[in-house]
Each structure stands twice: as structure tokens, then as C-alpha cells.
Design an enzyme around this catalytic site. Structure first.
Site, PDB file in Angstrom:
ATOM      1  N   ASN A 263      -4.372  -6.239  18.129  1.00 28.09           N
ATOM      2  CA  ASN A 263      -3.215  -6.846  17.473  1.00 28.09           C
ATOM      3  C   ASN A 263      -2.202  -5.737  17.191  1.00 28.09           C
ATOM      4  OD1 ASN A 263      -1.467  -8.237  15.759  1.00 28.09           O
ATOM      5  ND2 ASN A 263      -2.778  -7.879  13.956  1.00 28.09           N
TER       6      ASN A 263
ATOM      7  N   GLY B 145      -2.911  -6.365   0.509  1.00 23.67           N
ATOM      8  CA  GLY B 145      -3.071  -6.646   1.941  1.00 23.67           C
ATOM      9  C   GLY B 145      -1.786  -7.129   2.591  1.00 23.67           C
TER      10      GLY B 145
ATOM     11  N   ASP C   7       5.404   1.205   9.617  1.00 22.23           N
ATOM     12  CA  ASP C   7       4.800   2.427  10.168  1.00 22.23           C
ATOM     13  C   ASP C   7       4.869   2.463  11.691  1.00 22.23           C
ATOM     14  OD1 ASP C   7       2.876   0.554  10.860  1.00 22.23           O
ATOM     15  OD2 ASP C   7       1.196   1.580   9.897  1.00 22.23           O
TER      16      ASP C   7
ATOM     17  N   ASN D 147      -0.880   5.834  11.424  1.00 24.36           N
ATOM     18  CA  ASN D 147      -1.768   5.741  10.271  1.00 24.36           C
ATOM     19  C   ASN D 147      -2.250   7.098   9.786  1.00 24.36           C
ATOM     20  OD1 ASN D 147      -1.794   2.854  10.102  1.00 24.36           O
ATOM     21  ND2 ASN D 147      -3.039   2.855  11.952  1.00 24.36           N
TER      22      ASN D 147
ATOM     23  N   ARG E 271      -4.793   6.921   4.813  1.00 26.28           N
ATOM     24  CA  ARG E 271      -5.240   7.754   5.930  1.00 26.28           C
ATOM     25  C   ARG E 271      -4.283   8.902   6.239  1.00 26.28           C
ATOM     26  NH1 ARG E 271      -6.083   2.633   9.764  1.00 26.28           N
ATOM     27  NH2 ARG E 271      -4.636   1.789   8.231  1.00 26.28           N
TER      28      ARG E 271
HETATM   29  C1  UD1 Z   1      -2.636  -3.900  10.655  1.00 29.05           C
HETATM   30  C2  UD1 Z   1      -3.293  -5.211  11.096  1.00 29.05           C
HETATM   31  C3  UD1 Z   1      -4.106  -4.956  12.353  1.00 29.05           C
HETATM   32  C4  UD1 Z   1      -3.241  -4.368  13.422  1.00 29.05           C
HETATM   33  C5  UD1 Z   1      -2.499  -3.128  12.929  1.00 29.05           C
HETATM   34  C6  UD1 Z   1      -1.439  -2.707  13.938  1.00 29.05           C
HETATM   35  C7  UD1 Z   1      -3.743  -6.542   9.105  1.00 29.05           C
HETATM   36  C8  UD1 Z   1      -4.763  -6.999   8.139  1.00 29.05           C
HETATM   37  N1  UD1 Z   1      -4.144  -5.706  10.042  1.00 29.05           N
HETATM   38  O1  UD1 Z   1      -3.697  -2.996  10.345  1.00 29.05           O
HETATM   39  O2  UD1 Z   1      -4.682  -6.170  12.805  1.00 29.05           O
HETATM   40  O3  UD1 Z   1      -4.025  -4.046  14.561  1.00 29.05           O
HETATM   41  O4  UD1 Z   1      -1.801  -3.396  11.701  1.00 29.05           O
HETATM   42  O5  UD1 Z   1      -0.858  -1.475  13.588  1.00 29.05           O
HETATM   43  O6  UD1 Z   1      -2.618  -6.953   8.983  1.00 29.05           O
HETATM   44  N2  UD1 Z   1       1.164  -3.103   3.876  1.00 29.05           N
HETATM   45  C9  UD1 Z   1       1.793  -3.728   2.812  1.00 29.05           C
HETATM   46  N3  UD1 Z   1       1.028  -4.177   1.783  1.00 29.05           N
HETATM   47  C10 UD1 Z   1      -0.316  -4.057   1.764  1.00 29.05           C
HETATM   48  C11 UD1 Z   1      -0.950  -3.424   2.862  1.00 29.05           C
HETATM   49  C12 UD1 Z   1      -0.174  -2.965   3.909  1.00 29.05           C
HETATM   50  O7  UD1 Z   1       3.005  -3.856   2.801  1.00 29.05           O
HETATM   51  O8  UD1 Z   1      -0.930  -4.478   0.804  1.00 29.05           O
HETATM   52  C13 UD1 Z   1       2.007  -2.581   4.952  1.00 29.05           C
HETATM   53  C14 UD1 Z   1       1.796  -1.096   5.204  1.00 29.05           C
HETATM   54  O9  UD1 Z   1       2.700  -0.337   4.411  1.00 29.05           O
HETATM   55  C15 UD1 Z   1       2.082  -0.959   6.682  1.00 29.05           C
HETATM   56  C16 UD1 Z   1       1.722  -2.322   7.249  1.00 29.05           C
HETATM   57  O10 UD1 Z   1       1.660  -3.211   6.157  1.00 29.05           O
HETATM   58  O11 UD1 Z   1       3.435  -0.694   6.966  1.00 29.05           O
HETATM   59  C17 UD1 Z   1       0.376  -2.300   7.961  1.00 29.05           C
HETATM   60  O12 UD1 Z   1      -0.601  -1.827   7.059  1.00 29.05           O
HETATM   61  P1  UD1 Z   1      -1.757  -0.867   7.550  1.00 29.05           P
HETATM   62  O13 UD1 Z   1      -2.591  -0.523   6.388  1.00 29.05           O
HETATM   63  O14 UD1 Z   1      -1.222   0.223   8.392  1.00 29.05           O
HETATM   64  O15 UD1 Z   1      -2.558  -1.905   8.450  1.00 29.05           O
HETATM   65  P2  UD1 Z   1      -3.516  -1.555   9.633  1.00 29.05           P
HETATM   66  O16 UD1 Z   1      -4.845  -1.204   9.085  1.00 29.05           O
HETATM   67  O17 UD1 Z   1      -2.862  -0.601  10.544  1.00 29.05           O
HETATM   68 MG    MG Z   2      -1.018   0.563  10.468  1.00 31.64          MG
END
Ligand code: UD1
Ligand code: MG
Length: 431
Positions: A165, A82, A103, A222, A16
């Protein structure tokens, strides 16, 4: 409090953000977002693991500039994408495991500490919002958390939930070890969600402690819009600290100050001032729209519209409008108008005339200009470096000086004026 292990999630692509730069390397107040997350974590833990995948080497290299005691774990992103996949396969030193997102550049250690509760196997962070758009929704029934549903998996009713969350959790490590293998990717994104651990805990009758956290500080970045908003909040934080310490700011909203800048004493920043990098300012007045980068200013005034570039050191000095200074030490100097002073060292009582330029670059190398005490340099002078002007000497306006100047001397190189009377009328024709 160092009996906590911290995991910081930073493996996501950050689609995003619409950028080639990984999300966590986007900067706020001069430093990458991930820097701030690690910096806060270090206040709580001696065992920090950053989870990486996309552009892992670039992120590691960038963080190595700041930290040398961080563990990096590469997520098996192909098989386990994930946030749940991200925390698989990590060894923790301590019983409590605090999971943070890379982030979230605004979270503070003091708030994170609230999530670490001794007798709770699972603590999670909650945001009470007006609209939870973009967040996982926290489903609550009879005052208890039941599950978290990601936005992309929500039904119409769940979409209306405004309890979100925040994405920060504290787990007992044995709970993680036991339950991570139970996660599945049976959802719309085909990802392993860390959030599914909540439902698993409930099935096991584990008491979940929800901690309501401050919306501003726990906002996840994001998109570029989120980045800009986080930047404003972070700037306000920096400026508030200096304002409380006695710095005067005219229209603070127009001022930009990076994270490492230090300002002390009775300093004044006028509107539009930009202070970058490792800048230290003491008892100085920075006037409208001036820029200072990686420099030290003491009891000096600069601007309006002056630019002080890296490695400059100004003491008891006045720099006026449209003056550029680079890698120079000025002590007790006046340079009031339109000058370029690069790779120079200038001593007390010296006056630099308007339009003076150090010719410091010969196309291959940079050379030094050394100017002693009480030197008077006339306007529009070029000083061709390397060159030394000893104490108590003068340069006539409009000179190009290529040789060292001794104490007591006047050097002038301008050509004598020639007058041709009536030339104007001859050239344009008499009217
Ligand atoms: C996530 C939460 C959501 C919450 C939000 C808060 C999950 C499934 N969802 O969503 O419930 O409201 O954060 O900001 O957890 N990341 C990894 N590996 C991956 C995917 C992501 O390390 O495979 C890391 C990203 O780099 C990031 C963090 O995890 O720093 C969160 O990922 P992001 O894609 O921003 O999750 P959200 O959709 O924001
Ligand atoms: Mg996020």
C-alpha cells in the site's frame, strides 16, 4: 482541477527517525519534506488540510514561511491515534478527498491526479515491489483487492506479499463521513488505521480502483536511511533539469544543489560544488569544492575552494581559491587568492591582492567597505571599516588602512625594514 480537497497526514511522531525534530520537518534539498507535499497538493487543490499533533506549533510556524492559505487540523491523537484517527473530524469543501502522507517528498501532482477518478468512490495507490518490508501489504484475491494488512499485524504468509500500500487514497467525502466512525483500534498497534476503510468498502460492495504508482516517487520516508535515499533521488531530479537546460556538470554525483537555486546560460559546475538557498547563477564557472549561498553570480568565475556567503552579488568578477565573500557587491573585480570581503561594495577594474581582509566587525557592529574603480590593493592589506577607497588609488602591500583614501593617492603603512648584519650567527652560534 480545484474540485478536490486534499488532506496531508503529518501528525505522527516519526519514532523511526530517532530524532527530536518531527519527521516531516527533516529536510531534503534545503526544504522540509512537508513543504514538498503541500507544494504538489497546491497544484491540484484550493482546499488543503494538514493534520498535526506532535510539535504542531513548530510545524505550522515552519510552513507559514512558505504558505498562507493552508488549513491545519489537530488530530485527537490521545483518543484516536493512527492514520484513520488523523482523518476524523475534518470538513471538506469538495466531493473528492485526496489523502496524502506528509512523509513522501518525491510525489508529483501529475501522478496524484491519476488517483482522482470521477465515478470511483475509492481509489488507492499500490506499489509493486521486490520486498514490501515496512509497508502495509495489499491482499489480492481473484484480481481484486480484499484488504490491507499492516506489517505489524501480518501472519507469516501475508509477510511474503510484495504488493504494498503506497498510502495515498482518494475517497468520496460521503463515504468518509459515513464510514470513519466504523473504524476500530483492534490491532497490534491499538491504532485506528485508514487502511481498514478498504475492507469496509468491500463489505459494502464498493468498487475499489487500485492505481499502480512509481516506486521511487511514492516511497515513504520513515528512517534516516530513507531520508538519505530520498535526498539522492531529489538531487538527481534537480540536476537532470539543469543538465537538460545546458549546464555542464563535472561528476554530477558530487554536486549538491538546493531546491530554489536557478542556473542559466552557459554555466559550468565542477565536482564538489554546493549551491544553497536562493542562489541565481548565469553564465558562470564554479570551480571544484566551492560553496555559494543565497547569492547572485553573473558572468563570473569562482574557486576552486571559494565561499560566497548570503547576499552577495558578483558580476563580471573573478574570485580565486580560498576567498570568502559575504554580503558584498562586486562588479568587474579580481580577487584571486586568500581574501575576506565582507559588507563591501567594490567597483570595476579593482584588483584585490592576496590576503586582503575587510575588518568589518568591531565586536559590536558590522561596517561597510566601499572601494571605487581601478583600485589596486597590495597583498596582506587590512581595510578597517567603515572606510571608503575612492577611484584610482593604491594601497601598498602589508598595510592596515584606517582612514578613507582619495583618488590618486598611494597609502602604505608598513614599517621600514631594519637590518642587523650577522645577527643570525650570533643568535644560533657560529658553526
Ligand atoms: C502507512 C500505511 C501503510 C502504508 C505506508 C506507506 C496505515 C495504517 N499504514 O504506514 O499501509 O504501506 O503508510 O508509506 O495507514 N500519521 C498521522 N497520525 C497518526 C499516525 C500517522 O497523521 O496518528 C501520519 C504520519 O505523520 C505520516 C503518515 O500519517 O505522515 C503515515 O504514517 P506512518 O507512521 O509513516 O505510517 P506507515 O507505518 O508508514
Ligand atoms: Mg510512512
Amino acid at each position: 482541477m480545484s474540485d478536490i480537497s486534499v488532506i496531508i497526514l503529518a501528525a505522527g511522531q516519526g519514532t523511526r527517525m530517532k530524532s527530536k525534530t518531527p519527521k516531516v520537518l527533516h529536510k531534503i534539498s534545503g526544504k522540509e519534506m512537508l513543504y514538498y507535499a503541500i507544494n504538489e497538493a497546491k497544484k491540484l487543490s484550493d482546499d488543503i488540510t494538514v493534520v498535526l499533533y506532535h510539535k504542531a506549533d513548530l510545524i505550522k510556524q515552519t510552513m507559514n514561511q512558505y504558505f498562507d492559505d493552508i488549513n491545519y487540523h489537530t488530530q485527537d491523537h490521545i483518543n484516536f491515534p493512527g492514520t484513520g484517527g488523523a482523518v476524523m473530524g475534518i470538513n471538506y469543501k469538495h466531493k473528492k478527498v485526496l489523502v496524502l502522507n506528509g512523509d513522501m517528498p518525491l510525489m508529483e501532482a501529475s501522478e496524484l491526479k491519476q488517483l482522482v477518478i470521477k465515478n470511483k468512490k475509492l481509489t488507492m495507490s499500490i506499489l509493486a515491489l521486490k520486498s514490501a518490508d515496512g509497508y502495509g501489504r495489499v491482499v489480492i484475491k481473484d484480481e481484486s483487492v480484499i484488504k490491507i494488512v499492516e506489517q505489524k499485524d501480518c501472519n507469516v504468509k501475508e509477510l511474503e506479499i510484495t504488493t504494498a500500500n503506497a498510502g495515498i487514497y482518494c475517497f468520496d467525502s460521503d463515504f468518509l463521513n459515513e464510514n470513519l466512525p466504523k473504524l476500530s483500534n483492534d490491532n497490534n498497534q491499538k491504532e485506528y488505521y485508514i487502511t481498514d476503510l478498504i475492507e469496509i468498502a468491500i463489505i459494502q460492495n464498493i468498487d475499489i480502483e487500485p492505481v499502480i504508482v512509481n516506486e521511487e516517487n511514492f516511497k515513504g520516508v520513515n528512517s534516516k536511511l530513507d531520508l538519505a535515499n530520498a535526498q539522492t533521488l531529489h538531487q538527481n531530479r534537480i540536476k537532470e533539469k539543469f543538465l537538460k537546460n545546458g549546464v555542464i556538470m563535472r561528476l554530477p554525483d558530487t554536486i549538491y544543489i538546493e531546491d530554489d537555486v536557478e542556473i542559466s546560460g552557459e554555466s559550468i559546475l565542477e565536482n564538489g560544488v554546493t549551491l544553497l538557498g536562493n542562489t541565481k547563477i548565469t553564465d558562470s564557472h564554479i570551480k571544484t569544492n566551492s560553496i555559494v549561498e543565497d547569492s547572485i553570480l553573473e558572468n563570473s568565475s569562482i574557486g576552486p575552494m571559494a565561499r560566497i556567503r548570503p547576499q552577495s552579488n558578483l558580476k563580471d568578477t573573478h574570485i580565486g581559491n580560498f576567498v570568502e565573500v559575504k554580503k558584498s557587491s562586486l562588479d568587474g573585480v579580481k580577487a584571486g587568492h586568500l581574501a575576506y570581503l565582507g559588507d563591501s561594495q567594490i567597483d570595476t577594474g579593482t584588483n584585490i591582492g592576496a590576503g586582503t581582509i575587510t575588518c568589518n566587525y568591531d565586536g559590536k557592529n558590522k561596517h561597510k567597505t566601499i572601494i571605487g574603480k581601478n583600485v589596486f590593493i597590495g597583498s596582506d592589506t587590512q581595510l578597517v571599516a567603515p572606510i571608503t577607497l575612492e577611484d584610482n588609488c593604491m594601497i601598498g602591500a602589508g598595510s592596515t588602512v584606517t582612514k578613507n583614501v582619495k583618488s590618486g593617492e598611494l597609502v602604505t603603512t608598513r614599517v621600514k625594514p631594519r637590518s642587523i648584519s650577522g645577527f643570525f650567527y650570533k643568535f644560533f652560534g657560529e658553526k
